[in-house]
Design a protein around this motif. Structure first.
Motif, short mmCIF file in Angstrom:
data_model
loop_
_atom_site.label_atom_id
_atom_site.label_comp_id
_atom_site.label_asym_id
_atom_site.label_seq_id
_atom_site.Cartn_x
_atom_site.Cartn_y
_atom_site.Cartn_z
N ARG A 200 0.72 -1.46 0.04
CA ARG A 200 0.06 0.20 -0.38
C ARG A 200 0.88 1.25 0.47
O ARG A 200 2.02 0.97 0.92
N ASN A 201 0.24 2.83 -0.78
CA ASN A 201 1.40 3.63 -0.66
C ASN A 201 2.05 3.36 -1.47
O ASN A 201 3.59 4.71 -0.94
N ASN B 60 4.73 3.64 -4.74
CA ASN B 60 4.39 4.28 -6.35
C ASN B 60 4.52 2.57 -7.20
O ASN B 60 5.48 1.91 -7.29
N LYS C 191 0.32 4.99 -7.20
CA LYS C 191 0.15 4.77 -6.09
C LYS C 191 -1.18 4.66 -4.67
O LYS C 191 -1.93 5.61 -5.41
N ALA D 291 -3.56 4.17 -1.72
CA ALA D 291 -3.97 4.65 -1.20
C ALA D 291 -5.05 3.60 -0.06
O ALA D 291 -4.88 2.94 1.55
N THR E 287 -9.44 -2.29 3.70
CA THR E 287 -7.95 -2.52 3.10
C THR E 287 -7.18 -3.04 3.25
O THR E 287 -6.93 -3.45 4.92
N ASP F 296 -2.69 -3.63 3.79
CA ASP F 296 -1.34 -3.43 3.14
C ASP F 296 -0.50 -3.73 2.58
O ASP F 296 0.47 -3.55 2.01
#
Length: 525
Positions: free
Chosen positions: A323-324, A326, A337, A339, A351, A353
């Motif tokens: 996650r997050n 690029n 990227k 989120a 969500t 990670d």
């Protein structure tokens, strides 16, 4: 846990079958064993108010069929399992074909009373083409069905694959007593219960007199005879043959009554392949590579009706997605990227990670993705094998409410991005034509436009035989063809030239008259 260990414990598979063979019910029971749900839902039942986890769209609940592939992930023993429950109905076969590009193995569900049906044959062709390992679950043993040996012969003949039973039923229908698990050498006694599991007794020595005490003299004699016959007729089970797609292990049970499902799941996690190498145009991508890569195999609009959002389903092919961080969108040649990447339990999302090769990740999509797009840590890589087939049914789509033009336009754009159908704009009169592979898709589109976008459409008939994409190295001949066939020319969503033939004869004549033009019947060219 190291990257390699995480990837090795992944099992990503699709459940496929003809409609009504019990595919979604089996999915529910697998989720039950994984502790992902605590009460299994029903696909169609007046008594059970809870609907199936994987059939969450309103139209699915009403019709009692799956119209979209749903993704569900859960942990079982030390394995991370990703199930893709696919639509069985032939009108949604394209969604299923694409899903098969994102899985490492397949479980085929067969109704023991009906045997192999048409849709199962078609889907098996795709598995054979891709050398996908296949397991077979003979469902509905609690109903009167066909002789198990006849079913085995039919699977071999119709699906073109060798089989080897790893469990065997003791009687069927009213007299169904259970199954003998050949793989684990134990006896599973049947008590019909939709939520819990029946009794299992370890049974290495079938000649022991104890067997009669459990299943009676007649059934004990028949079981011994059947197992002798199996040893004589079928070669011992070979895992490598299964992994190379040449041999299908077969299990028997009743998904509705949660019977025979655990045996299937236990054997599956032990022998099914962890993520396999994926063919890209440039090279073969190994799942154990450090660098992340993946492709979009499905887009779904409005998973949450309160937020008009699309989700792109990405199969992680190698390395680890974070996650997050690029990643390169290869078609746009730019970094993006995310989120809020999500993991799925059908419509419920959470969500995540990180995700590893073999996992399916949902990425919020504001029109950035289309089916077949690649993402990577930086490498220009293109994954192949996500076709759109030439539609066989066509209708003009018209706006039934002039005040809702914008909503209709947005709805059509998003639903076409999902790949449920294809949009062609006729160059002659500018009218929009929707092409599908089955009649039911028109109803689903109309229903979803109304309920998800508050837009009303109406259909008008058009007589067409085939839509085919055309291309040529001879620019002058291509131009000449487009002029002569002007009223039959259209553009698809990617602005490519499409020829709309109104009869087989017209198509044949066009192919004979214009030798330098290539006519494609799937958009992957």
């Amino acid at each position: 846990m190291t990257l390699a260990e995480e990837i090795k414990r992944r099992r990503t598979f699709a459940i496929i079958s003809h409609p009504d063979a019990g595919k979604t019910t089996l999915t529910e029971k697998l989720l039950l064993f994984g502790g992902a749900i605590h009460v299994a839902g029903a696909v169609k039942s007046n008594k059970i108010k809870k609907t199936a986890t994987s059939d969450w769209m309103e139209i699915e609940k009403q019709r009692g069929i799956s119209v979209a592939t749903s993704v569900m992930g859960f942990e079982y023993r030390d394995f991370k399992i990703n199930i893709l429950d696919t639509p069985g109905h032939q009108d949604f076969a394209e969604d299923t074909f694409r899903t098969l590009t994102a899985v490492d193995s397949v479980i085929i569900v067969i109704d023991s009373a009906k045997g192999v049906e048409t849709q199962t044959r078609k889907l098996m062709q795709v598995c054979r083409m891709r050398k996908t390992p296949v397991m077979v679950f003979m469902n509905k043993m609690d109903r009167e069905g066909r002789d198990p040996f006849d079913l085995m012969d039919e699977v071999e003949a119709e699906l073109g694959i060798k089989v080897r039973p790893l469990s065997w039923p003791i009687n069927m229908g009213q007299n169904f007593k259970g199954v003998y698990n050949i793989y684990k050498e134990d006896l599973n006694l049947y008590t019909p219960n939709k939520q819990t599991v029946s009794e299992t007794i370890e049974f290495k020595d079938l000649n022991s007199k104890e067997l009669e005490g459990y299943i009676g003299e007649k059934d004990a004699a028949k079981l011994r005879e059947d197992l002798d016959l199996i040893q004589g007729v079928y070669n011992p089970f070979n895992v490598d043959e299964y992994l190379s797609g040449d041999l299908a292990p077969v299990f028997f049970g009743s998904a509705l009554n949660t019977f025979g499902v655990k045996e299937l799941l236990d054997c599956f996690v032990e022998i099914a392949p962890s993520p396999r190498a994926v063919e890209a145009i440039e090279r073969k991508v190994d799942p154990m590579e450090q660098a992340f890569s993946g492709f979009v195999f499905k887009i779904h609009a409005n998973m949450d009706p309160n937020h008009r959002s699309c989700i792109a389903f990405v199969k992680v092919c190698s390395g680890k997605f974070e996650r997050n961080v690029n990643y390169k969108h290869v078609r746009f040649n730019r970094l993006m990227k995310f989120a809020a990447p999500t993991a799925f339990m059908a419509q419920r999302k959470e969500t995540v990670d990180e995700a590893y090769a073999g996992d399916i990740v949902g990425l919020p999509d504001n029109g950035n993705f289309k089916i077949g797009d690649s993402l990577s840590s930086g490498e220009d890589i293109h994954f192949k094998g996500l076709p759109s087939f030439s539609p066989e049914m066509f209708q003009y789509i018209e706006n039934a409410d002039p005040m809702k033009q914008k909503q209709l336009q947005k709805g059509i754009d998003q639903l076409m991005d999902e790949g449920v159908a294809q949009l062609f704009v006729n160059q002659f009169n500018g009218r929009k034509i929707i092409g599908t592979v089955g009649q039911l898709q028109f109803e689903v589109i109309q229903y979803r436009l109304l309920h998800e976008y508050n837009a009303q459409c109406r259909w008008e008939p058009i007589r067409l035989y085939k839509a085919c994409w055309i291309e040529s190295d001879d620019a002058a001949e291509l131009e000449n063809f487009k002029k002569r066939k002007y009223q039959y020319m259209a553009k698809d969503k990617e602005n490519r030239d499409v020829f709309l033939a109104d009869s087989a004869y017209m198509l044949q004549m066009a192919q004979e008259d214009f030798k330098n033009i290539r006519f494609h019947f799937s958009s992957e060219f």
